[in-house]
Design a protein around this motif. Structure first.
Motif, short mmCIF file in Angstrom:
data_model
loop_
_atom_site.label_atom_id
_atom_site.label_comp_id
_atom_site.label_asym_id
_atom_site.label_seq_id
_atom_site.Cartn_x
_atom_site.Cartn_y
_atom_site.Cartn_z
N TYR A 15 57.48 9.73 -11.76
CA TYR A 15 57.39 8.33 -11.25
C TYR A 15 58.78 7.83 -10.87
O TYR A 15 59.95 8.19 -11.14
N SER A 73 43.65 6.31 -18.70
CA SER A 73 43.63 5.40 -17.80
C SER A 73 42.59 5.53 -16.25
O SER A 73 42.28 4.76 -15.78
N ILE A 75 43.43 7.37 -13.86
CA ILE A 75 44.20 7.06 -12.63
C ILE A 75 43.87 8.22 -11.76
O ILE A 75 43.94 8.21 -10.52
N GLU A 78 41.63 7.72 -8.79
CA GLU A 78 41.94 6.75 -7.93
C GLU A 78 42.42 7.14 -6.60
O GLU A 78 42.52 8.34 -6.33
N ASP A 80 44.95 5.94 -3.15
CA ASP A 80 46.01 4.95 -2.60
C ASP A 80 45.64 4.49 -1.37
O ASP A 80 46.75 3.76 -0.76
N TRP A 83 45.99 0.66 -0.84
CA TRP A 83 46.94 0.19 -1.61
C TRP A 83 48.32 -0.18 -0.70
O TRP A 83 48.22 0.26 0.45
N LEU A 94 53.89 7.85 -7.73
CA LEU A 94 53.64 8.49 -8.96
C LEU A 94 52.76 9.87 -8.30
O LEU A 94 51.94 9.88 -7.61
N PHE A 105 50.75 9.28 -5.53
CA PHE A 105 50.41 8.05 -4.87
C PHE A 105 51.58 7.18 -4.50
O PHE A 105 52.75 7.71 -5.04
N THR A 107 52.83 3.35 -2.95
CA THR A 107 52.73 2.20 -2.74
C THR A 107 53.96 1.11 -2.81
O THR A 107 55.01 1.83 -2.84
N LEU A 125 44.32 -0.51 -8.25
CA LEU A 125 45.73 -0.89 -8.05
C LEU A 125 45.95 -1.37 -9.41
O LEU A 125 47.23 -1.20 -10.01
N PHE A 128 46.74 1.35 -11.76
CA PHE A 128 48.19 1.82 -11.31
C PHE A 128 49.03 0.93 -12.09
O PHE A 128 50.21 1.59 -12.76
N TYR A 129 49.01 -0.24 -11.88
CA TYR A 129 50.00 -1.42 -12.45
C TYR A 129 50.22 -1.16 -13.93
O TYR A 129 51.23 -1.16 -14.29
#
Length: 134
Positions: A15, A73, A75, A78, A80, A83, A94, A105, A107, A125, A128-129
């Motif tokens: 990250y 999660s 994730i 998902e 991006d 985004w 990420l 990802f 963003t 999103l 992700f957040y």
């Protein structure tokens, strides 16, 4: 969780969040490697601060918990594409490898949930957040 083969699957997590501004390139980055090495870097040039770099090895239990958080999660499902693009305010990245799945990802920095709600993909999103908050 022991015995389900999860420990043998490849696992990698990185990250990054940062920007380039009047104090130069300021960022925070951490990375979990498959061998348990955790690398951390924090570069804040504010008031001539120096970069902080740390490396430690974490136990298999810590890696299992990271994998659990990521799996729960969802994730990895998902995308991006919708985004916000990185901008002058900054960028977030990420990257996750879990077993044979690999996602990456990129963003912009997210200031608050208002930014999430006003995006073209508020559901994705939001995942992700909250994940990067954990």
């Amino acid at each position: 969780m022991a015995g389900n083969g999860m420990e043998q699957d490849e696992f990698y997590l990185r990250y990054y969040v940062g920007h380039k501004g009047k104090f130069g390139h300021e960022f925070l980055e951490f990375e979990f490697r498959p061998d348990g090495k955790l690398r951390y870097a924090n570069n804040s040039n504010y008031k001539n601060d120096t970069m902080i770099r740390k490396e430690v090895f974490v136990t298999p239990a810590v890696l299992r918990e990271c994998r659990r958080i990521i799996a729960e999660s969802e994730i990895m499902k998902e995308d991006d594409n919708n985004w916000p693009e990185p901008d002058r305010v900054g960028r977030q990245e990420l990257e996750i490898v879990m077993g044979n799945e690999h996602i990456s990802f990129t963003t912009s920095k997210i200031g608050s949930l208002v930014d999430v709600q006003s995006s073209k993909d508020p559901e994705g999103l939001r995942i992700f957040y909250y994940l990067v908050q954990v």
